[in-house]
Design a protein around this motif. Structure first.
Motif, PDB file in Angstrom:
ATOM      1  N   ILE A 117      -4.504   5.581   0.103  1.00  7.06           N
ATOM      2  CA  ILE A 117      -5.718   4.994  -0.468  1.00  7.06           C
ATOM      3  C   ILE A 117      -5.361   3.842  -1.395  1.00  7.06           C
ATOM      4  O   ILE A 117      -6.004   2.786  -1.384  1.00  7.06           O
ATOM      5  N   TRP A 118      -4.308   4.022  -2.195  1.00  2.00           N
ATOM      6  CA  TRP A 118      -3.862   2.952  -3.096  1.00  2.00           C
ATOM      7  C   TRP A 118      -3.472   1.709  -2.299  1.00  2.00           C
ATOM      8  O   TRP A 118      -3.913   0.600  -2.606  1.00  2.00           O
ATOM      9  N   GLU A 119      -2.654   1.904  -1.278  1.00  2.00           N
ATOM     10  CA  GLU A 119      -2.161   0.763  -0.501  1.00  2.00           C
ATOM     11  C   GLU A 119      -3.287   0.102   0.300  1.00  2.00           C
ATOM     12  O   GLU A 119      -3.330  -1.132   0.410  1.00  2.00           O
ATOM     13  N   TYR A 120      -4.188   0.913   0.829  1.00  6.04           N
ATOM     14  CA  TYR A 120      -5.207   0.355   1.719  1.00  6.04           C
ATOM     15  C   TYR A 120      -6.370  -0.270   0.962  1.00  6.04           C
ATOM     16  O   TYR A 120      -6.867  -1.332   1.345  1.00  6.04           O
ATOM     17  N   VAL A 121      -6.803   0.377  -0.108  1.00  7.38           N
ATOM     18  CA  VAL A 121      -8.036  -0.047  -0.767  1.00  7.38           C
ATOM     19  C   VAL A 121      -7.802  -0.840  -2.044  1.00  7.38           C
ATOM     20  O   VAL A 121      -8.559  -1.764  -2.363  1.00  7.38           O
ATOM     21  N   ILE A 122      -6.725  -0.506  -2.784  1.00 11.82           N
ATOM     22  CA  ILE A 122      -6.534  -1.102  -4.103  1.00 11.82           C
ATOM     23  C   ILE A 122      -5.482  -2.202  -4.091  1.00 11.82           C
ATOM     24  O   ILE A 122      -5.733  -3.327  -4.539  1.00 11.82           O
ATOM     25  N   ARG A 123      -4.317  -1.912  -3.575  1.00  9.08           N
ATOM     26  CA  ARG A 123      -3.243  -2.909  -3.599  1.00  9.08           C
ATOM     27  C   ARG A 123      -3.540  -4.085  -2.667  1.00  9.08           C
ATOM     28  O   ARG A 123      -3.197  -5.228  -2.961  1.00  9.08           O
ATOM     29  N   HIS A 124      -4.174  -3.798  -1.532  1.00 11.49           N
ATOM     30  CA  HIS A 124      -4.516  -4.845  -0.572  1.00 11.49           C
ATOM     31  C   HIS A 124      -6.014  -4.826  -0.327  1.00 11.49           C
ATOM     32  O   HIS A 124      -6.666  -3.792  -0.458  1.00 11.49           O
ATOM     33  N   CYS A 150      -6.753  -9.231   8.482  1.00  9.89           N
ATOM     34  CA  CYS A 150      -5.697 -10.035   9.094  1.00  9.89           C
ATOM     35  C   CYS A 150      -4.516 -10.241   8.157  1.00  9.89           C
ATOM     36  O   CYS A 150      -3.415 -10.569   8.613  1.00  9.89           O
ATOM     37  N   ASP A 151      -4.737 -10.049   6.871  1.00 13.60           N
ATOM     38  CA  ASP A 151      -3.665 -10.176   5.887  1.00 13.60           C
ATOM     39  C   ASP A 151      -3.187  -8.819   5.379  1.00 13.60           C
ATOM     40  O   ASP A 151      -2.299  -8.753   4.529  1.00 13.60           O
ATOM     41  N   HIS A 152      -3.789  -7.757   5.899  1.00  8.98           N
ATOM     42  CA  HIS A 152      -3.505  -6.409   5.389  1.00  8.98           C
ATOM     43  C   HIS A 152      -2.299  -5.827   6.120  1.00  8.98           C
ATOM     44  O   HIS A 152      -2.316  -5.691   7.351  1.00  8.98           O
ATOM     45  N   PRO A 153      -1.232  -5.459   5.396  1.00  9.19           N
ATOM     46  CA  PRO A 153      -0.025  -4.980   6.085  1.00  9.19           C
ATOM     47  C   PRO A 153      -0.238  -3.713   6.909  1.00  9.19           C
ATOM     48  O   PRO A 153       0.394  -3.553   7.959  1.00  9.19           O
ATOM     49  N   LEU A 154      -1.114  -2.819   6.476  1.00  5.32           N
ATOM     50  CA  LEU A 154      -1.338  -1.595   7.244  1.00  5.32           C
ATOM     51  C   LEU A 154      -2.109  -1.879   8.537  1.00  5.32           C
ATOM     52  O   LEU A 154      -1.867  -1.242   9.567  1.00  5.32           O
ATOM     53  N   GLU A 155      -3.030  -2.843   8.480  1.00  8.62           N
ATOM     54  CA  GLU A 155      -3.742  -3.224   9.700  1.00  8.62           C
ATOM     55  C   GLU A 155      -2.828  -3.997  10.643  1.00  8.62           C
ATOM     56  O   GLU A 155      -2.879  -3.817  11.861  1.00  8.62           O
TER      57      GLU A 155
END
Length: 252
Positions: free
Chosen positions: A222-229, A235-240
């Motif tokens: 959740i931190w990486e997906y919603v807060i950090r990015h 298109c700029d999201h590392p998890l996507e």
């Protein structure tokens, strides 16, 4: 090729009695994954496949994609994990290799974003659930209890849907959620709201998200997906990007 492989399995002592249609289907899909008949024998040993392995699927609703791949409807959430594992196996997968992921995402099978007492969970109340060839689940929510009150899934699923652990939630509330899932499976087309090129590619994309949930853990994902990015910039999201932008329907 199927019957010759069945004969090899019998000769190796891995099959006794007459196999049912689902066992033969497992042989077909496992061969279709690129294995030789001899390698299918090894896979049977690895996964512990016997003539009785697929008995829990007997009599259950099976929806098939345009390529005839089976998706098993889950009508008893208490058995969801078992049915998901068998569906992955039936499609030629290796559930013994993905059990660690399901273990880490075990919260998906209970609680707010998982399954609860035979339905598709608190966030997908009165919904429908299906096990996919990827060894994950896809769910659609039922209608709102009150039209003025949003369905919780509308808060927690965006665009074409969102994966929480092992559960991919189709966005929106639906008067007939089972029909939404069946139509998507049988047509092979993306569910409502998604921009993905096909259901198969979307589920491949969402399975990578399940792997990310397992690798990072609940809080850190959740931190990486919603807060950090910024999730508004996929298109700029590392998890996507890791999950495959094209498979997810993102045009960058």
């Amino acid at each position: 090729m199927t019957e010759a492989t069945v004969a090899l399995l019998r000769g190796a002592g891995l099959l006794s009695g007459e196999p049912d249609d689902l066992y033969r289907e497992w042989v077909r899909w496992t061969l279709a994954s690129g294995l030789t008949p001899e390698q299918v024998v090894g896979r049977a040993r690895e996964e512990g496949v016997t003539a009785a392995t697929f008995a829990p699927l007997a009599g259950r609703t099976v929806w098939r994609g345009p390529d005839e791949r089976p998706y098993v409807r889950v009508d008893d959430a208490r058995r969801a994990r078992e049915l998901v594992r068998l569906t992955e196996l039936l499609n030629g997968g290796r559930p013994s290799q993905t059990e660690a992921r399901r273990d880490r995402n075990r919260w998906s099978y209970g609680g707010l974003f998982g399954l609860n007492r035979g339905d598709a969970g608190t966030a997908v109340k009165r919904g429908a659930l299906v096990a996919t060839p990827e060894g994950t689940m896809m769910a659609a929510a039922g209608p709102r209890a009150l039209r003025a009150v949003p369905n919780p899934v509308d808060w927690f699923a965006a665009r074409g849907g969102t994966t929480w652990g092992e559960l991919y939630l189709v966005n929106g509330s639906h008067d007939d959620p089972a029909e939404v899932l069946r139509t998507s499976v049988e047509s092979g087309k993306r569910p409502p709201g998604s921009g993905a090129p096909s259901l198969a590619r979307l589920l491949r994309h969402e399975r990578v998200h399940s792997e990310q949930w397992a690798r990072l853990g609940y809080a850190r994902f959740i931190w990486e997906y919603v807060i950090r990015h910024d999730p508004r910039k996929p298109c700029d999201h590392p998890l996507e990007r890791e999950a495959g932008l094209a498979d997810g329907g993102y045009r960058c």
